[in-house]
Design an enzyme around this catalytic site. Structure first.
Site, short mmCIF file in Angstrom:
data_model
loop_
_atom_site.label_atom_id
_atom_site.label_comp_id
_atom_site.label_asym_id
_atom_site.label_seq_id
_atom_site.Cartn_x
_atom_site.Cartn_y
_atom_site.Cartn_z
N LYS A 22 18.73 -54.31 27.38
CA LYS A 22 18.33 -55.51 26.63
C LYS A 22 18.05 -55.16 25.17
CE LYS A 22 13.85 -56.86 26.90
NZ LYS A 22 13.23 -56.98 25.58
N ASN A 23 17.32 -54.07 24.97
CA ASN A 23 16.87 -53.76 23.61
C ASN A 23 17.96 -53.15 22.72
OD1 ASN A 23 14.47 -54.96 24.09
ND2 ASN A 23 13.34 -53.06 24.51
N CYS A 116 7.11 -60.92 23.68
CA CYS A 116 6.06 -60.74 24.67
C CYS A 116 4.70 -60.74 24.00
CB CYS A 116 6.23 -59.41 25.40
SG CYS A 116 7.34 -59.51 26.79
N ARG A 121 1.53 -57.85 17.00
CA ARG A 121 2.94 -57.61 16.69
C ARG A 121 3.37 -58.13 15.32
NH1 ARG A 121 6.77 -58.18 21.78
NH2 ARG A 121 7.74 -56.36 20.85
N PRO A 122 2.67 -57.69 14.26
CA PRO A 122 3.09 -58.13 12.92
C PRO A 122 4.40 -57.45 12.51
CG PRO A 122 1.29 -56.55 12.77
CD PRO A 122 1.53 -56.78 14.24
N ILE A 123 4.99 -57.91 11.38
CA ILE A 123 6.23 -57.27 10.89
C ILE A 123 6.04 -56.76 9.46
CG2 ILE A 123 7.88 -58.40 12.45
CD1 ILE A 123 8.49 -60.39 10.14
N ASP A 124 4.80 -56.37 9.14
CA ASP A 124 4.52 -55.91 7.78
C ASP A 124 5.35 -54.69 7.38
OD1 ASP A 124 2.77 -54.90 9.87
OD2 ASP A 124 1.86 -53.66 8.33
N ASP A 307 6.63 -49.20 27.77
CA ASP A 307 7.25 -50.13 28.74
C ASP A 307 7.12 -49.65 30.19
OD1 ASP A 307 9.05 -51.98 26.81
OD2 ASP A 307 8.98 -49.93 26.10
N ARG A 421 13.55 -62.86 31.65
CA ARG A 421 13.88 -62.54 30.25
C ARG A 421 14.52 -61.16 30.13
NH1 ARG A 421 8.91 -62.42 26.68
NH2 ARG A 421 10.51 -61.42 25.46
C1 EPZ Z 1 10.22 -52.54 20.64
O1 EPZ Z 1 9.16 -53.39 20.24
C2 EPZ Z 1 10.76 -53.07 21.94
N1 EPZ Z 1 11.27 -54.42 21.72
C3 EPZ Z 1 9.63 -53.07 22.99
O2 EPZ Z 1 10.14 -53.54 24.21
C4 EPZ Z 1 9.16 -51.64 23.16
O3 EPZ Z 1 8.06 -51.64 24.03
C5 EPZ Z 1 8.73 -51.05 21.82
O4 EPZ Z 1 9.79 -51.21 20.81
C6 EPZ Z 1 8.46 -49.56 21.89
O5 EPZ Z 1 9.66 -48.86 22.12
C7 EPZ Z 1 12.50 -54.59 21.31
O6 EPZ Z 1 13.27 -53.67 21.07
C8 EPZ Z 1 12.94 -56.00 21.17
P1 EPZ Z 1 7.38 -51.36 17.30
P2 EPZ Z 1 8.69 -53.44 18.73
O7 EPZ Z 1 7.83 -52.03 16.08
O8 EPZ Z 1 9.86 -53.25 17.88
C9 EPZ Z 1 2.96 -52.36 15.47
C10 EPZ Z 1 10.33 -55.05 26.03
O9 EPZ Z 1 9.64 -55.56 26.91
N2 EPZ Z 1 3.70 -52.83 14.27
O10 EPZ Z 1 7.74 -49.93 17.49
O11 EPZ Z 1 7.84 -54.63 18.59
C11 EPZ Z 1 3.26 -53.23 16.69
O12 EPZ Z 1 2.44 -54.38 16.70
C12 EPZ Z 1 9.74 -54.86 24.65
O13 EPZ Z 1 11.50 -54.72 26.23
C13 EPZ Z 1 2.98 -53.25 13.17
O14 EPZ Z 1 1.75 -53.25 13.13
O15 EPZ Z 1 7.81 -52.12 18.63
C14 EPZ Z 1 3.01 -52.27 17.80
O16 EPZ Z 1 1.65 -52.21 18.11
C15 EPZ Z 1 8.27 -55.13 24.63
N3 EPZ Z 1 3.68 -53.68 12.07
C16 EPZ Z 1 3.48 -50.93 17.25
O17 EPZ Z 1 3.44 -51.08 15.83
C17 EPZ Z 1 5.06 -53.68 12.03
O18 EPZ Z 1 5.64 -54.08 11.01
C18 EPZ Z 1 4.90 -50.52 17.65
O19 EPZ Z 1 5.82 -51.56 17.35
C19 EPZ Z 1 5.77 -53.23 13.16
C20 EPZ Z 1 5.08 -52.81 14.28
#
Ligand code: EPZ
Length: 445
Positions: A22-23, A116, A121-124, A307, A421
């Protein structure tokens, strides 16, 4: 809405094929925006998130065909630069279209991303990277949209302060058609990122992983179409491995990718899980010894994936002794715990001592709301019993299904759309392995 009715306990035995990841699929669709040629993608799982992401692309003008597990995408010359709230807010990956839309239209308007509910989950980190490449980004709190503009993005040296999986992919997708060279330092090492890099390079991009956590992208003027088969879903393989061990069964997995599961295998074998290599892409999972307890900590790849921790918790309810799970990637990924406790699991929350939490945790620790715990202790072994259960997120959903299969009695699970999903026809595949699982309308419970 659907619900599952599961009667346990059952022992899962048989063969199962792993779906495409999926990812990777969701990001591969976005890559197709970078060319007006046709991009054909194979091994695409038929799951809710895939259908939602294809909707996002259709809304911005992409022609999409989805037959069996193959998706064909073609972006016309003109695209709509706004992702509607209706489709975009449901899915975190909708924000990945920013870079390609900037390259194609000079503008992108996207809603605050969903996904989820496992933390803020911010995107900063994505935003800082895009700004460094020349994007002007404003967030309008009156409409909930990010408004992004750039005539042409340029290369930049981007250093992520913490690991970000989709943040790394956002920059990759923005940098391939940018002017000049982009370097991503502290880039995510997840294998799904590398699969996206392979696809982009097949489309004519120039991307190299220089070191484990350094990626270099040389911008090119255009990309072309291609045909690509995405890699199998390692999270799904882990779910089936745990299911086999939990139920003292034997599950043989085809499309297995053992090389992506090295860290999981270390821990799985340590607690009594059995792994038999049948051939290069087939692996049998079973219980080799009585399950023993262990303390684990989630980490970005190549560590123990966040995960995997929810299904792992069910396995640990069957271990003799005290097990611990310390979640370090997301600040809120224990929604399943109270449901497992309803089934008789003995679990308590605690906050481990961490000397520098701000740098240790992957999320923004100083923003963590009051009352969140980062770890659980599971006391086993406990015989699980049936319950009425509600699902809050994808991996937690698979967890409760496994727990109900191992538990005595008839369990009812609502919120099944969360599992749909990310797992293709999970009920049918588990039935073939011997589970007594029925899908019904939630109203019929
Ligand atoms: C991806 O999430 C995956 N999602 C997640 O899978 C997976 O658990 C995760 O990576 C870890 O490998 C997808 O690929 C769609 P991150 P992502 O950016 O990208 C914080 C599933 O069920 N953060 O590495 O959201 C964030 O909140 C999903 O398949 C910020 O603060 O993970 C988190 O606590 C769930 N600011 C941590 O960092 C940002 O700008 C890691 O997030 C970005 C992230």
């Amino acid at each position: 809405m659907d619900a599952f009715v599961i009667t346990g306990p059952t022992t899962l035995m048989g063969e199962v094929s792993i779906s495409g990841a999926k990812n990777v699929a969701l990001k591969a669709f976005v890559a197709s925006l970078l060319t007006t040629d046709t991009v054909t993608l194979h091994n695409i799982p038929i799951i809710g998130d895939v259908l939602l992401m294809l909707d996002v692309l259709k809304h911005i003008g992409v022609e999409v065909e989805f037959i069996n597990n193959t998706v064909t995408l073609r972006s016309p010359d003109s695209l709509i630069h706004t992702v509607s709230l209706e489709v975009g807010a449901k899915l975190r990956t909708s924000s990945l279209v920013v870079g390609p839309l900037l390259a194609r239209t000079g503008m992108a308007t996207i809603p605050n991303p969903g996904g989820c509910r496992i933390g803020a989950r911010p995107i900063d980190r994505h935003i800082l990277g895009l700004q460094k490449m020349g994007a002007s980004i404003t967030y309008d709190s009156t409409d909930g949209f990010f408004h992004v503009e750039a005539e042409k993005l340029h290369g930049a040296d981007i250093i992520f302060d913490k690991n970000t999986h989709t943040g790394t992919e956002t920059i990759l997708l923005a940098a391939v058609l940018a002017e000049g060279k982009t370097t991503i330092q502290n880039a995510a090492e997840e294998i799904e990122v590398d699969d996206l890099i392979n696809l982009l390079n097949m489309m004519g991009a120039k991307i190299q992983r220089k070191e484990k956590r350094v990626i270099e992208i040389e911008g090119v003027s255009s990309l072309h179409g291609t045909e690509y088969k995405i890699l199998p879903d390692r999270n799904e393989e882990v779910t089936f491995a745990i299911a086999a061990c939990l139920t003292d069964g034997s599950i043989t997995v085809s499309s297995s990718t053992r090389s992506n599961l090295i860290h999981f295998y270390e821990v799985f074998s340590a607690v009594g899980g059995g792994i038999e290599e049948i051939n290069e892409t087939t692996t049998r999972y079973f219980r080799k010894f009585p399950i023993s307890s262990i303390a684990i900590e989630t980490r970005p790849h190549p560590g123990f994936m966040t995960d995997w921790q929810a299904p792992w918790a069910v396995l640990m309810t069957q271990a003799n002794g005290i097990s611990e799970i310390h979640e370090t990637v997301f600040e809120s990924r224990f929604s399943y715990v109270k449901e497992l406790m309803r089934m008789g699991a003995v679990i308590s929350f605690f906050d481990p001592k961490v000397s520098n939490p701000e740098s240790f945790y992957n999320f923004r620790w100083h923003d963590q709301p009051e009352g969140y715990f980062q770890a659980i202790r599971i006391k086993g072994k406990t015989d699980l019993h049936n319950a009425y259960l509600a699902i809050n997120d994808l991996r937690a959903g698979a967890t409760l299904v496994l727990a109900a299969i191992a538990a005595k009695g008839v369990s009812y699970i609502t919120g099944v759309q969360q599992i749909d999903r990310g797992y293709e026809a999970i009920d049918k595949r588990l039935s073939k392995l011997g589970a007594n699982i029925k899908r019904i309308n939630e109203g019929n419970i």
